[in-house]
Motif scaffolding. Sequence first.
Motif, PDB file in Angstrom:
ATOM      1  N   GLY A 133     -33.206 -23.142 -10.737  1.00  0.00           N
ATOM      2  CA  GLY A 133     -32.232 -24.083 -11.236  1.00  0.00           C
ATOM      3  C   GLY A 133     -31.714 -23.854 -12.630  1.00  0.00           C
ATOM      4  O   GLY A 133     -30.947 -24.647 -13.139  1.00  0.00           O
ATOM      5  N   LEU A 134     -32.128 -22.785 -13.287  1.00  0.00           N
ATOM      6  CA  LEU A 134     -31.658 -22.578 -14.639  1.00  0.00           C
ATOM      7  C   LEU A 134     -30.232 -22.044 -14.603  1.00  0.00           C
ATOM      8  O   LEU A 134     -29.328 -22.609 -15.198  1.00  0.00           O
ATOM      9  CB  LEU A 134     -32.576 -21.599 -15.363  1.00  0.00           C
ATOM     10  N   ASN A 135     -30.056 -20.963 -13.875  1.00  0.00           N
ATOM     11  CA  ASN A 135     -28.714 -20.403 -13.747  1.00  0.00           C
ATOM     12  C   ASN A 135     -28.152 -20.591 -12.345  1.00  0.00           C
ATOM     13  O   ASN A 135     -26.965 -20.613 -12.138  1.00  0.00           O
ATOM     14  CB  ASN A 135     -28.736 -18.916 -14.084  1.00  0.00           C
ATOM     15  N   GLU A 136     -29.047 -20.726 -11.384  1.00  0.00           N
ATOM     16  CA  GLU A 136     -28.580 -20.877 -10.014  1.00  0.00           C
ATOM     17  C   GLU A 136     -28.999 -22.245  -9.475  1.00  0.00           C
ATOM     18  O   GLU A 136     -29.892 -22.874 -10.012  1.00  0.00           O
ATOM     19  CB  GLU A 136     -29.164 -19.761  -9.131  1.00  0.00           C
ATOM     20  N   GLU A 137     -28.337 -22.683  -8.464  1.00  0.00           N
ATOM     21  CA  GLU A 137     -28.699 -23.937  -7.822  1.00  0.00           C
ATOM     22  C   GLU A 137     -29.939 -23.724  -6.960  1.00  0.00           C
ATOM     23  O   GLU A 137     -30.134 -22.668  -6.364  1.00  0.00           O
ATOM     24  CB  GLU A 137     -27.551 -24.410  -6.916  1.00  0.00           C
ATOM     25  N   ALA A 138     -30.796 -24.737  -6.919  1.00  0.00           N
ATOM     26  CA  ALA A 138     -31.953 -24.656  -6.029  1.00  0.00           C
ATOM     27  C   ALA A 138     -31.475 -24.789  -4.590  1.00  0.00           C
ATOM     28  O   ALA A 138     -30.394 -25.310  -4.335  1.00  0.00           O
ATOM     29  CB  ALA A 138     -32.941 -25.767  -6.360  1.00  0.00           C
ATOM     30  N   GLU A 139     -32.312 -24.337  -3.675  1.00  0.00           N
ATOM     31  CA  GLU A 139     -31.915 -24.395  -2.268  1.00  0.00           C
ATOM     32  C   GLU A 139     -32.128 -25.773  -1.674  1.00  0.00           C
ATOM     33  O   GLU A 139     -31.766 -26.044  -0.540  1.00  0.00           O
ATOM     34  CB  GLU A 139     -32.735 -23.359  -1.463  1.00  0.00           C
ATOM     35  N   TYR A 140     -32.761 -26.616  -2.448  1.00  0.00           N
ATOM     36  CA  TYR A 140     -32.966 -27.992  -1.988  1.00  0.00           C
ATOM     37  C   TYR A 140     -32.689 -28.922  -3.162  1.00  0.00           C
ATOM     38  O   TYR A 140     -32.638 -28.485  -4.315  1.00  0.00           O
ATOM     39  CB  TYR A 140     -34.388 -28.186  -1.468  1.00  0.00           C
ATOM     40  N   ARG A 141     -32.549 -30.210  -2.872  1.00  0.00           N
ATOM     41  CA  ARG A 141     -32.263 -31.136  -3.968  1.00  0.00           C
ATOM     42  C   ARG A 141     -33.518 -31.346  -4.790  1.00  0.00           C
ATOM     43  O   ARG A 141     -34.579 -31.685  -4.282  1.00  0.00           O
ATOM     44  CB  ARG A 141     -31.793 -32.487  -3.418  1.00  0.00           C
ATOM     45  N   LEU A 142     -33.388 -31.127  -6.067  1.00  0.00           N
ATOM     46  CA  LEU A 142     -34.543 -31.280  -6.948  1.00  0.00           C
ATOM     47  C   LEU A 142     -34.713 -32.749  -7.307  1.00  0.00           C
ATOM     48  O   LEU A 142     -33.739 -33.442  -7.608  1.00  0.00           O
ATOM     49  CB  LEU A 142     -34.329 -30.475  -8.235  1.00  0.00           C
ATOM     50  N   LEU A 402     -42.974 -29.936 -16.277  1.00  0.00           N
ATOM     51  CA  LEU A 402     -43.978 -29.446 -15.330  1.00  0.00           C
ATOM     52  C   LEU A 402     -43.699 -29.959 -13.919  1.00  0.00           C
ATOM     53  O   LEU A 402     -43.635 -29.190 -12.957  1.00  0.00           O
ATOM     54  CB  LEU A 402     -45.356 -29.903 -15.812  1.00  0.00           C
ATOM     55  N   LEU A 403     -43.496 -31.265 -13.814  1.00  0.00           N
ATOM     56  CA  LEU A 403     -43.264 -31.855 -12.493  1.00  0.00           C
ATOM     57  C   LEU A 403     -42.006 -31.280 -11.866  1.00  0.00           C
ATOM     58  O   LEU A 403     -41.984 -30.920 -10.683  1.00  0.00           O
ATOM     59  CB  LEU A 403     -43.137 -33.380 -12.600  1.00  0.00           C
ATOM     60  N   GLU A 404     -40.960 -31.169 -12.677  1.00  0.00           N
ATOM     61  CA  GLU A 404     -39.684 -30.731 -12.111  1.00  0.00           C
ATOM     62  C   GLU A 404     -39.715 -29.242 -11.764  1.00  0.00           C
ATOM     63  O   GLU A 404     -39.138 -28.823 -10.752  1.00  0.00           O
ATOM     64  CB  GLU A 404     -38.545 -31.052 -13.091  1.00  0.00           C
ATOM     65  N   ASN A 405     -40.384 -28.434 -12.571  1.00  0.00           N
ATOM     66  CA  ASN A 405     -40.430 -27.000 -12.305  1.00  0.00           C
ATOM     67  C   ASN A 405     -41.376 -26.637 -11.161  1.00  0.00           C
ATOM     68  O   ASN A 405     -41.183 -25.640 -10.499  1.00  0.00           O
ATOM     69  CB  ASN A 405     -40.868 -26.231 -13.559  1.00  0.00           C
ATOM     70  N   TYR A 406     -42.415 -27.430 -10.994  1.00  0.00           N
ATOM     71  CA  TYR A 406     -43.450 -27.081 -10.024  1.00  0.00           C
ATOM     72  C   TYR A 406     -43.333 -27.841  -8.711  1.00  0.00           C
ATOM     73  O   TYR A 406     -44.245 -27.841  -7.906  1.00  0.00           O
ATOM     74  CB  TYR A 406     -44.839 -27.305 -10.640  1.00  0.00           C
ATOM     75  N   GLN A 407     -42.201 -28.517  -8.525  1.00  0.00           N
ATOM     76  CA  GLN A 407     -42.057 -29.249  -7.267  1.00  0.00           C
ATOM     77  C   GLN A 407     -41.718 -28.295  -6.125  1.00  0.00           C
ATOM     78  O   GLN A 407     -41.171 -27.212  -6.334  1.00  0.00           O
ATOM     79  CB  GLN A 407     -40.982 -30.316  -7.390  1.00  0.00           C
ATOM     80  N   THR A 408     -42.112 -28.715  -4.947  1.00  0.00           N
ATOM     81  CA  THR A 408     -41.842 -27.917  -3.753  1.00  0.00           C
ATOM     82  C   THR A 408     -40.732 -28.608  -2.958  1.00  0.00           C
ATOM     83  O   THR A 408     -40.428 -29.780  -3.216  1.00  0.00           O
ATOM     84  CB  THR A 408     -43.099 -27.846  -2.864  1.00  0.00           C
TER      85      THR A 408
END
Length: 429
Positions: A133-142, A402-408
């Motif tokens: 999510g830093l430069n690209e969009e995540a494949e799921y909604r964060l 931490l929570l936002e970066n390590y979520q699945t």
Amino acid sequence: MLDLKRIREFPEDIRTAIGNKNERGDIDAVLDVDRRRREIIAEVEQLKNTRNVVSQEIARAKKSGEDASARIEEMKGVSDTIKQMDDELRACEEQLRGLLLLLPNTCHPSVPVGRSDADNVEIRSWIPEHSVGLNEEAEYRLLDHLELGKKLGILDFDRGAKLSGSGFPLYTGDGATLERALINFMIDVHRREHGYREVFPPFVVNSDSMYGTGQLPKMTEDMYRCADDDLYLIPTAEVPITNMYRDDILDTEQVPSYFCGYSACFRREAGSYGKQTKGFLRVHQFNKVELVKFVRPEQSYDELESLVVHVENILRLLSIPYRVRLLCTGDTSFSSAKTYDLEVWAPAEKAWLEASSCSNFEDFQARRANIRWRPDGPKSKPEFVHTLNGSGLATSRLMVALLENYQTPEGTVIVPKALHPYTGFTVID
RNA sequence: GGAGAGGUGGGUGAGUGGCUGAAACCAACGGUUUGCUAAACCGUCAUAGUGGGAAACUGCUAUCGAGGGUUCGAAUCCCUCCCUCUCCGCCA
């Protein structure tokens, strides 16, 4: 506090430096009061000398049975004058101190001149491979940390508000454990790997301590105060840890000294309602591990660099994306001469969050708190130390990252490897 | 909360109106002596402000928890406050 002699000698430089910091300070008033003060000193000390000398004569005269009444009479008048002038002198010194306490520190020449956040300079950044999510969009909604906190039952801001008011977070279950794990992990790294001595300070301090590190007199509004006892809840462990050596003279071998310590931090954040207040982004109570250094003046800028590296090391061990920014003059805090901010990346917020601030105060705090050392053995003349501190780090913003970066994609949170020994679990679901 | 004791230099600790910025001892530092270590001996050993001096250095002033009072003169006498310790009560 700035050196009065320096103000006398380079008033224009100081004026410019204060302007660059978006602060004001009445240099002319300082110079005026100081001039007046020195005039009085010259006069009153002359009188005191007379009094001392004549008093000796009176003693001698009385011993040999002579009459001293004329001189005694004369000294009565002198004593009265001294008393008056001492009062005036005290008033001058109080006024001078008041003025000096309001003057901010000046910035180091390496600090870019600028007015606001926009003029801060990014020094470097570090992005671990797994980051999303830093430069690209995540494949799921964060999910953001509030959603994650609620879903996983680890953060309960509503009940925190019920207990104390908004901005007082309540951690529950694995959230509480994770918070405690972070604190212990960070302290252990600093004491084992980075050579800091651990302290566990009081969370309330007296006003002398608050003056020592520069919170008082300017930041009164931002602090919680226990009025009945004239004690303040600390806004950071910097306050008690730096003030450990208030009014002390450290031995040569005690400098440099490095300390780390956990504390809860209390901030009223008066006037900041409306900005970024949701969840952890701005709170009245948070947890922080603080690093404090007492160092040799000529090494303080090297010490600042290593301080930043120590904080970065925590983020690397946790694998959290961050960047380091050098604050411009206008954004550098009142007491600091040079500050680096460390900001962590929160992918759901799509924002960098300030999680640490590392500052060199040079002798500004040491002068206020009267912290000195003997540079060259026990016979040498005391000098002010340089003090530095940095958050290493604040858990609130760190927890968000931490929570936002390590979520699945399933909405669970992986616990960073480094924390496993501290949590006893590897995933929060 | 109640009762008491006490705050003197880096430490211990003398000192109840002038000769005490402060004895003595310890620690520290420099030196002498000594095969080495130790011991002994000699010396040094506060901080700040302000003035003189390029500086080394030096004059003066202040400081015995803080502030005020008495006095020609206060570590010393009086008052107020702060802090620390001990005992009792209460409590985690």
